[in-house]
Design a protein around this motif. Sequence first.
Motif, PDB file in Angstrom:
ATOM      1  N   GLY A 128       0.757  -1.308  -0.439  1.00  0.00           N
ATOM      2  CA  GLY A 128       0.269   0.141  -0.333  1.00  0.00           C
ATOM      3  C   GLY A 128       0.545   1.249   0.176  1.00  0.00           C
ATOM      4  O   GLY A 128       0.481   2.090  -0.974  1.00  0.00           O
ATOM      5  N   ALA A 129       2.382   1.253   0.883  1.00  0.00           N
ATOM      6  CA  ALA A 129       2.620   2.542   0.709  1.00  0.00           C
ATOM      7  C   ALA A 129       3.700   2.802  -0.483  1.00  0.00           C
ATOM      8  O   ALA A 129       3.961   3.745  -0.868  1.00  0.00           O
ATOM      9  N   GLU A 154      -7.617  11.224  -1.747  1.00  0.00           N
ATOM     10  CA  GLU A 154      -7.828  10.951  -0.554  1.00  0.00           C
ATOM     11  C   GLU A 154      -8.883   9.740  -0.478  1.00  0.00           C
ATOM     12  O   GLU A 154      -9.721   9.694  -1.738  1.00  0.00           O
ATOM     13  N   GLN A 155      -8.629   8.685   0.374  1.00  0.00           N
ATOM     14  CA  GLN A 155      -8.857   7.426   0.458  1.00  0.00           C
ATOM     15  C   GLN A 155     -10.091   7.068   2.088  1.00  0.00           C
ATOM     16  O   GLN A 155      -9.014   8.079   3.022  1.00  0.00           O
ATOM     17  N   GLY A 156     -11.147   7.233   1.743  1.00  0.00           N
ATOM     18  CA  GLY A 156     -11.525   6.734   3.312  1.00  0.00           C
ATOM     19  C   GLY A 156     -11.034   5.164   3.672  1.00  0.00           C
ATOM     20  O   GLY A 156     -10.798   4.367   3.200  1.00  0.00           O
ATOM     21  N   TRP A 157     -11.975   4.788   4.519  1.00  0.00           N
ATOM     22  CA  TRP A 157     -11.942   3.889   6.013  1.00  0.00           C
ATOM     23  C   TRP A 157     -12.584   2.643   4.696  1.00  0.00           C
ATOM     24  O   TRP A 157     -11.620   1.162   4.945  1.00  0.00           O
ATOM     25  N   GLN A 158     -13.253   2.900   3.694  1.00  0.00           N
ATOM     26  CA  GLN A 158     -13.914   2.344   2.425  1.00  0.00           C
ATOM     27  C   GLN A 158     -12.662   1.702   2.264  1.00  0.00           C
ATOM     28  O   GLN A 158     -12.610   0.137   1.809  1.00  0.00           O
ATOM     29  N   PHE A 159     -11.821   2.168   1.297  1.00  0.00           N
ATOM     30  CA  PHE A 159     -10.858   2.155   0.022  1.00  0.00           C
ATOM     31  C   PHE A 159      -9.615   1.087   0.550  1.00  0.00           C
ATOM     32  O   PHE A 159      -9.220   0.079   0.535  1.00  0.00           O
ATOM     33  N   ALA A 215     -10.387  -1.190   3.401  1.00  0.00           N
ATOM     34  CA  ALA A 215     -11.839  -2.530   4.010  1.00  0.00           C
ATOM     35  C   ALA A 215     -11.685  -3.372   2.698  1.00  0.00           C
ATOM     36  O   ALA A 215     -11.408  -4.208   2.106  1.00  0.00           O
ATOM     37  N   ILE A 216     -11.305  -2.078   1.234  1.00  0.00           N
ATOM     38  CA  ILE A 216     -11.342  -3.740   0.351  1.00  0.00           C
ATOM     39  C   ILE A 216     -10.514  -3.175   0.146  1.00  0.00           C
ATOM     40  O   ILE A 216     -10.612  -4.908  -0.264  1.00  0.00           O
ATOM     41  N   THR A 217      -9.448  -3.184  -0.085  1.00  0.00           N
ATOM     42  CA  THR A 217      -8.038  -3.574  -1.139  1.00  0.00           C
ATOM     43  C   THR A 217      -7.433  -4.307   0.134  1.00  0.00           C
ATOM     44  O   THR A 217      -7.107  -5.560   0.201  1.00  0.00           O
ATOM     45  N   PHE A 218      -7.490  -4.513   1.580  1.00  0.00           N
ATOM     46  CA  PHE A 218      -7.242  -5.128   2.500  1.00  0.00           C
ATOM     47  C   PHE A 218      -7.620  -7.068   2.002  1.00  0.00           C
ATOM     48  O   PHE A 218      -7.780  -7.908   2.039  1.00  0.00           O
ATOM     49  N   SER A 219      -9.071  -6.972   1.567  1.00  0.00           N
ATOM     50  CA  SER A 219      -9.979  -7.871   1.539  1.00  0.00           C
ATOM     51  C   SER A 219      -9.881  -8.583  -0.046  1.00  0.00           C
ATOM     52  O   SER A 219      -9.452  -9.847   0.061  1.00  0.00           O
ATOM     53  N   LEU A 220      -9.746  -7.566  -1.119  1.00  0.00           N
ATOM     54  CA  LEU A 220      -8.529  -8.105  -1.961  1.00  0.00           C
ATOM     55  C   LEU A 220      -7.648  -8.864  -1.857  1.00  0.00           C
ATOM     56  O   LEU A 220      -6.624  -9.977  -2.727  1.00  0.00           O
ATOM     57  N   PHE A 221      -6.910  -8.340  -1.030  1.00  0.00           N
ATOM     58  CA  PHE A 221      -4.574  -8.889  -0.573  1.00  0.00           C
ATOM     59  C   PHE A 221      -5.067 -10.405   0.119  1.00  0.00           C
ATOM     60  O   PHE A 221      -4.754 -10.748  -0.637  1.00  0.00           O
TER      61      PHE A 221
END
Length: 98
Positions: free
Chosen positions: A53-54, A68-73, A75-81
């Motif tokens: 992510g960094a 700018e990204q919110g918590w939804q971004f 949550a979705i990227t961690f789920s995709l990971f």
Amino acid sequence: MSAAGWFVVLLALAGANVPFLNQRLFAVVPLAAAKKSVWIRIGELIVLYFLVGALGFILEARAGNRFEQGWQFYAITFSLFIVFAFPGFTFQYLVKRR
């Protein structure tokens, strides 16, 4: 999608599977135990998610249009990971070995 975007996706795919494909910490540091515990693998997965992510954040900032990204971004990227980690998980825990 640009080449940097595809690079981050492929890096995420590789990074999500690294904890499951070897018995070393981050594929570099040998451990004293013969087999890594599931908690070490989960910890590696979380650390690698933040590293990828960094790198994605840095590449996006270099392109000049950082959003700018919110918590939804996150949550979705961690789920995709986690979904990207499925092949390594399957190989480590579900494939029978003789």
